[in-house]
Design a protein around this motif. Structure first.
Motif, PDB file in Angstrom:
ATOM      1  N   GLU A 200      48.018  17.841  73.189  1.00 22.17           N
ATOM      2  CA  GLU A 200      47.002  18.258  71.584  1.00 22.17           C
ATOM      3  C   GLU A 200      46.793  16.826  70.948  1.00 22.17           C
ATOM      4  N   ASN A 201      47.691  15.871  71.301  1.00 19.62           N
ATOM      5  CA  ASN A 201      47.280  14.562  70.588  1.00 19.62           C
ATOM      6  C   ASN A 201      46.669  13.591  71.481  1.00 19.62           C
ATOM      7  N   ALA A 202      46.510  13.655  72.764  1.00 21.39           N
ATOM      8  CA  ALA A 202      45.880  12.779  73.549  1.00 21.39           C
ATOM      9  C   ALA A 202      44.565  12.230  73.214  1.00 21.39           C
ATOM     10  N   PRO A 203      43.500  13.408  72.877  1.00 22.89           N
ATOM     11  CA  PRO A 203      42.253  12.824  72.583  1.00 22.89           C
ATOM     12  C   PRO A 203      42.262  11.896  71.223  1.00 22.89           C
ATOM     13  N   THR A 204      42.994  12.508  70.444  1.00 20.39           N
ATOM     14  CA  THR A 204      43.034  11.727  69.207  1.00 20.39           C
ATOM     15  C   THR A 204      43.565  10.260  69.450  1.00 20.39           C
ATOM     16  N   ALA A 212      35.603   5.322  69.979  1.00 20.64           N
ATOM     17  CA  ALA A 212      34.472   6.264  70.117  1.00 20.64           C
ATOM     18  C   ALA A 212      34.949   7.621  70.205  1.00 20.64           C
ATOM     19  N   PRO A 213      33.983   8.523  69.888  1.00 15.44           N
ATOM     20  CA  PRO A 213      34.338  10.113  70.039  1.00 15.44           C
ATOM     21  C   PRO A 213      34.634  10.596  71.534  1.00 15.44           C
ATOM     22  N   VAL A 214      35.530  11.665  71.354  1.00 14.23           N
ATOM     23  CA  VAL A 214      36.180  12.109  72.514  1.00 14.23           C
ATOM     24  C   VAL A 214      35.844  13.581  72.636  1.00 14.23           C
ATOM     25  N   LEU A 215      35.421  14.214  73.721  1.00 12.11           N
ATOM     26  CA  LEU A 215      35.265  15.426  73.908  1.00 12.11           C
ATOM     27  C   LEU A 215      36.244  16.017  75.138  1.00 12.11           C
ATOM     28  N   GLN A 216      37.092  16.904  74.780  1.00 12.80           N
ATOM     29  CA  GLN A 216      38.027  17.513  75.806  1.00 12.80           C
ATOM     30  C   GLN A 216      37.860  18.794  76.063  1.00 12.80           C
ATOM     31  N   ALA A 217      37.817  19.224  77.075  1.00 10.56           N
ATOM     32  CA  ALA A 217      37.550  20.485  77.626  1.00 10.56           C
ATOM     33  C   ALA A 217      38.827  21.145  78.188  1.00 10.56           C
ATOM     34  N   SER A 218      39.122  22.335  78.234  1.00 10.48           N
ATOM     35  CA  SER A 218      40.660  22.513  78.813  1.00 10.48           C
ATOM     36  C   SER A 218      40.274  23.784  79.548  1.00 10.48           C
ATOM     37  N   HIS A 219      41.232  24.061  80.426  1.00 11.12           N
ATOM     38  CA  HIS A 219      41.780  25.476  81.031  1.00 11.12           C
ATOM     39  C   HIS A 219      42.510  26.021  80.285  1.00 11.12           C
ATOM     40  N   CYS A 220      42.556  27.524  80.230  1.00 10.65           N
ATOM     41  CA  CYS A 220      43.771  28.321  79.376  1.00 10.65           C
ATOM     42  C   CYS A 220      44.094  29.548  80.280  1.00 10.65           C
ATOM     43  N   GLY A 245      46.594  22.103  76.977  1.00  6.78           N
ATOM     44  CA  GLY A 245      45.865  21.175  76.560  1.00  6.78           C
ATOM     45  C   GLY A 245      44.573  22.018  75.691  1.00  6.78           C
ATOM     46  N   ALA A 246      44.895  21.608  74.381  1.00  6.42           N
ATOM     47  CA  ALA A 246      43.965  22.369  73.661  1.00  6.42           C
ATOM     48  C   ALA A 246      42.328  21.693  73.636  1.00  6.42           C
ATOM     49  N   THR A 247      41.367  22.376  73.762  1.00  2.28           N
ATOM     50  CA  THR A 247      40.162  22.014  73.780  1.00  2.28           C
ATOM     51  C   THR A 247      39.668  21.372  72.371  1.00  2.28           C
ATOM     52  N   GLN A 248      39.144  20.082  72.441  1.00  6.26           N
ATOM     53  CA  GLN A 248      38.851  19.451  71.232  1.00  6.26           C
ATOM     54  C   GLN A 248      37.632  18.573  71.065  1.00  6.26           C
ATOM     55  N   SER A 259      38.690  22.338  67.042  1.00 13.78           N
ATOM     56  CA  SER A 259      39.465  22.688  68.388  1.00 13.78           C
ATOM     57  C   SER A 259      39.823  24.064  68.543  1.00 13.78           C
ATOM     58  N   ARG A 260      40.221  24.131  69.640  1.00 15.49           N
ATOM     59  CA  ARG A 260      40.819  25.714  70.039  1.00 15.49           C
ATOM     60  C   ARG A 260      42.010  25.570  70.939  1.00 15.49           C
ATOM     61  N   ASN A 261      42.910  26.363  70.319  1.00 15.68           N
ATOM     62  CA  ASN A 261      44.227  26.205  71.013  1.00 15.68           C
ATOM     63  C   ASN A 261      43.929  27.298  72.449  1.00 15.68           C
TER      64      ASN A 261
END
Length: 336
Positions: A200-204, A212-220, A245-248, A259-261
């Motif tokens: 959850e903290n990796a993109p931050t 730079a901004p970060v987009l992270q898309a995830s499987h659920c 991996g939360a989408t953020q 974000s979306r858990n």
């Protein structure tokens, strides 16, 4: 901040796919991309392994594709249709190797590629390492690609810092088993919590080091995989787990904008981001891992790496190459 900074509506997709079923996964993603575009997104991230989730199961080999394939065509057509940039990865066979290849599609048809540098754990059963910088010049500015555990390695931050105005990433981050009994749950409960914290903290943390901004898309969702026990043998244990991996979408200072858990299921998050480089707020250290990984997590990583690399050499590489050949024939209408 860069003089080229501009507000852009970004979307990150949280996806629940079907292992090995590329056509169904593309159908689902096509609909979600259309929804994101209808709501104004001009930058859309889909997960790592967008064409198929990657449990250690035989049907996953069927998702290995040649470089030119129906999934690439779908993403490229969507980018053109909606006038947006779309990024995500898929398993690609090229030459005698297979790669986890991130694709960034521009509206004008241009495509940028990045091969993930190091497969994570049982991912080694399906593909090998890549070697490129993952930095692209695009019509939206300088964009970088970093996939899943690349976000927690300092070498990734070093290759992108000062070279990108936004980072696209996707994750396929799972957790410990839920079916190995109460003793295992009690022993590894703290590790499970820390693994979720890392994800959850990796993109931050990454945004703070590259500025730079970060987009992270995830499987659920939940899934069952096989867990390899000994290198060079077919011995496995059933392993029930879920994605964490939360989408953020985070800004250049590491603040979470949306974000979306993963427990919330499939969906899309949106945020307006400023595409432009900032001064990093955290230094990049010399250590291999960006966060401190507990000994047990490092042992798990090394053990599965060794087991899966052995499988790839014996079985996985050829199975994937055979699937790519079959998928290539089907894509050009060859009757077999």
């Amino acid at each position: 901040m860069s003089d080229t900074a501009q507000p852009t509506k970004a979307a990150a997709i949280q996806f629940e796919g079907v292992p090995g079923d590329v056509a169904e996964n593309m159908r689902r993603l096509d609909a979600m991309i259309a929804e994101a575009a209808r709501k104004g997104a001009k930058l859309i991230g889909v997960p790592e392994f967008a064409t198929s989730p990657l449990p250690f199961r035989g049907e996953v080999h069927q998702s290995v594709l040649p470089p030119q394939n129906a999934a690439v065509d779908m993403f490229k057509a969507a980018a053109k249709r909606y006038g947006c940039h779309i990024g995500g990865s898929m398993l690609i066979a090229e030459g005698d190797s297979i790669y986890n290849r991130y694709h960034l599609f521009e509206p004008d048809g241009k495509t940028h590629l990045h091969d993930k540098d190091l497969p994570t754990m049982w991912e080694n059963a399906f593909y090998g390492p890549g070697n490129d910088d993952g930095a692209f010049e695009t019509s939206l500015g300088r964009m970088g690609a970093a996939v899943c555990w690349e976000l927690i390695r300092n070498q990734t931050a070093r290759r992108l810092v000062g070279r990108v105005d936004v980072v696209m990433t996707g994750t396929h981050w799972w957790t410990l088993p839920s079916n190995w009994g109460g003793l295992v749950d009690r022993m590894f409960g703290p590790l499970t919590q820390y693994n979720r914290y890392l994800s959850e903290n990796a993109p931050t943390e990454f945004a703070r080091r590259v500025g730079a901004p970060v987009l992270q898309a995830s499987h659920c969702g939940q899934f069952r995989t096989d867990f390899m026990l000994l290198p060079g043998t077919p011995m496995t244990a059933p392993y029930d787990t879920n994605y964490v991996g939360a989408t953020q979408i985070v800004d250049a200072e590491g603040s979470v904008l949306a974000s979306r858990n993963t427990v919330d299921g499939p969906g899309i998050v949106f945020a307006d981001i400023e595409i432009g480089a900032h001064q990093p707020t955290e230094p990049i250290e010399e250590a291999f891992w960006m966060p401190e990984l507990p000994l047990t997590l490092r042992a798990y990583w090394h053990h599965q790496n060794i087991c899966a690399k052995s499988y790839y050499r014996r079985t996985g590489r050829q199975a994937g190459l055979n699937a790519a050949t079959s998928n290539r024939a089907e894509s050009v209408g060859v009757v077999r």
